[in-house]
Design an enzyme around this catalytic site. Sequence first.
Site, PDB file in Angstrom:
ATOM      1  N   HIS A  56       2.603  -9.057 -12.665  1.00  0.00           N
ATOM      2  CA  HIS A  56       2.135  -7.838 -12.017  1.00  0.00           C
ATOM      3  C   HIS A  56       3.358  -6.956 -11.827  1.00  0.00           C
ATOM      4  CE1 HIS A  56       0.363  -5.096  -9.176  1.00  0.00           C
ATOM      5  NE2 HIS A  56      -0.809  -5.591  -9.481  1.00  0.00           N
ATOM      6  N   ARG A  59       0.072   3.377  -6.956  1.00  0.00           N
ATOM      7  CA  ARG A  59       0.474   4.312  -8.010  1.00  0.00           C
ATOM      8  C   ARG A  59      -0.672   5.241  -8.386  1.00  0.00           C
ATOM      9  NH1 ARG A  59       1.631   0.481 -12.213  1.00  0.00           N
ATOM     10  NH2 ARG A  59       0.936  -1.096 -10.744  1.00  0.00           N
TER      11      ARG A  59
END
Lengths: 561, 271
Positions: free
Chosen positions: A331, A351
């Site tokens: 990740h 994000r």
Amino acid sequence: MSGYTPELKELLKKVEASRPARVERARKNQHFPALTMEQRKEWLSKYHPDYKSEGRRAVKVGPNKGETFPDEVVNLLESRSRINPKNIDLSKIDYETDVLVIGAGGAGTAAALIAQENGLKVIVATKLRHGDSNTVMAEGGIQGADQEGDSPYYHFIDAMGGGHFSNQPDLVAALTNDAPLVLHWLESLGLMFDKYPDGRMLARHGGGTCRRRMHSAGDMTGAEIMRVVRDEARNRTEDIKVLEFSPAVELLLDTSASGGGRCAGAILYNLETKEYYIVRAKAVVMATGGFGRLHIQGFPTTNHYGATADGIVMAYRAGVKLKDLDSTQYHPTGAVYPEQNVGLLITEKVRGLGSQLINIDGEEFCFPLEPRDVESSCIIRECLDKGKGIMTPVGRVGVWLDSPMIEALHGEGTVRKELPAKYIQFKRYGIDISKEPMLVYPTLHYQNGGLMINANGETTVPGLYSAGEVTGGVHGRNRLMGNSLLDILVFGRRSGLNAAEYIKAGVKGSRGQGVKLTLEHVEKFEKELKAAGVKEPVIGPMILPEYTPDHVKARRWGQSA
Amino acid sequence: MAKDKKLIKPLATGDKTIPPEGAKMIPIYIMGREYVVPETLTIMKATEYAGYQYMRGCGCRGGICGACGTFYRFLGDYKLKSGLACQTVVQPNMVIAQLPFFPSNRPSYNLEKLVPAGIKQGMENSPHEELRRLYPEVFKCVGCGTCTRTCPMDIDVMDYIALMKRGDLKGAAIKSFDCVMCGLCASRCPAQISQFTAAMFVRRLYGKYVLPAAEHLKKRVEAVKSGKYLKMLDELAKKSTDELKKLYTEREREPDMTEPGKWMPKDVSHL
């Protein structure tokens, strides 16, 4: 609770200085350019641990001889046994049972419950406590096509697409067909699913799903699943005996066929008294979970303490072939500061809401929403190749994830509203992520591959079944969110059921006709190691990870160090 | 990799801590013995830095498994504190003892036979009676609040025990939901209650008998059991990658905000 150290606070000023201009550009939809397809390929091959040729090598022995895996995995595949078969009298049985389940996470516990429901006696052997597993750490949810506009058909297509069509189709069919059965089973066991007042399940989208089929129990779905199935196993102690702190270290085969017959038990190791025990069983279910704690290429991990690939090592020696074990899910944004948050996943949503990745000079260096593997490569490149990472007080390196941008772009209070769990997790340690960025680096999350099985949970060794993260093929080379909690329960249940049917069909009758237990496969494997020229093999399975610092090791002056 | 650049190599690999030069070191006392460790570490990592290898008392290392319940005091301070070793940062002069195991009371029960199906809370008192039968000690709570002060998850344990006593199983189930079952509450209870096992029992009762069952799920289960999807899935499993890619890229996506259970795809032949 101090938050960032003065040194890190000093570095933060550069992020703050460049932020207004970056926010301005983001408002105008001007982003750091995404990589071209050619660049993606180059970045991946240079920096992504799955693609890099360094840190990987071909295994010299066993069913996958010649195939390339990470060094940390090969070291264990080429390891020596913890025991000397010559010292062991296999005619003295310590525990006798119908089914031996190795591993007591979600998959192992599900297998034990279903085997018991089919009239069998079960022993569950586990390295740590019952329930210590990656299962408890799964937050997001569990997929299952139960809504009217959905069906296993669409779930199948989603899972295959997510896995870049490299999944084993019969396993995906089993996964998606059984999903509603698993949800219903959990409901009947009293699991507190998130529901509407009329009992309808809350269902959300997950990454890569075309239907809303993510089911949850708060933000601790895995922990709730684990404590419910474990609690149920504890109601059946007359038939299900759990041996904690007793990892299996070798499988036992029987002599029903030359060169290794059926799987017929295992050698267990009592971590506290250092004794070994012989368990004879009519069938064995391998459910030991993943390998995050091997820290492939030094990566931190989201995995629990016991995730050391023990089952892979034992089964490989017994002749089970591996599938896709060279594929690992990283990740891109795992926390690296503060220490208690290391490995903690920082969801993609951060994000998605506009946070950028920023280096030590306060500069952007990549498009923040590249695919996971590409994004990870960008961060690794910035830190290791460009030397523009930020070092934490205990020697970790990472880049800034500029979460305060979310407030600037979407208004004050957005971080708290959209990311409540992350907000609290950092606030606890004096960092307000609506005002200060986080430090992140890719983290090792999931073992995509593992033991080869079929839809019945059968391995290539008769009598040996397997389920969960230790297996390969269900998710191909990339797993979708919400399919791992489903995987462990679907194949845990199938393993338990098929082991029961296998036993009922008549393994019983073959006892006492000169059929004995054997460790011949272990001796044979050690000969193969020697013949292949494997020098100084480590001892496997690893059992516990070792984090002793060098200054302590240097003082272990005893002979055996 | 570029050679002449001054590169930052991560020192810490995996979970091993290697403090850089100049790291601030602080004294802590692991079971009374002094060790000097870098600041900002968790109790768990500081203990490993000191040279211990965990066998008991360490699980997920992420604050959810409950393996690492810990008590501590500061030198010269009478106050007893508690936390999870993987989530609590070391501070100077901390005197630490982990509690890797604590015996608890956990009577077995048969959830299927416990309460006649269909019973809802308030209609009969039988779930409450079962609680009284299995965990009579719950009703002897003295209300001292030590459990609440001890809980590393900030759960108001005494409050959910009070709700149990009153028969509010829903309230107790919801209020105890964040429990990681570390057992610290039970270790300090003067009434000898195993709060966390009683709460587990109540949550399952609530999940099975108080929360309404999902009707749409029941229907789907019948369809799966009838074998309805086997042929569809078998056909999919036989398709070539290109055929699957086409199906994948042409998928219709269910909108995020629709009334639950009402949205239907254009093609309903695969439902």
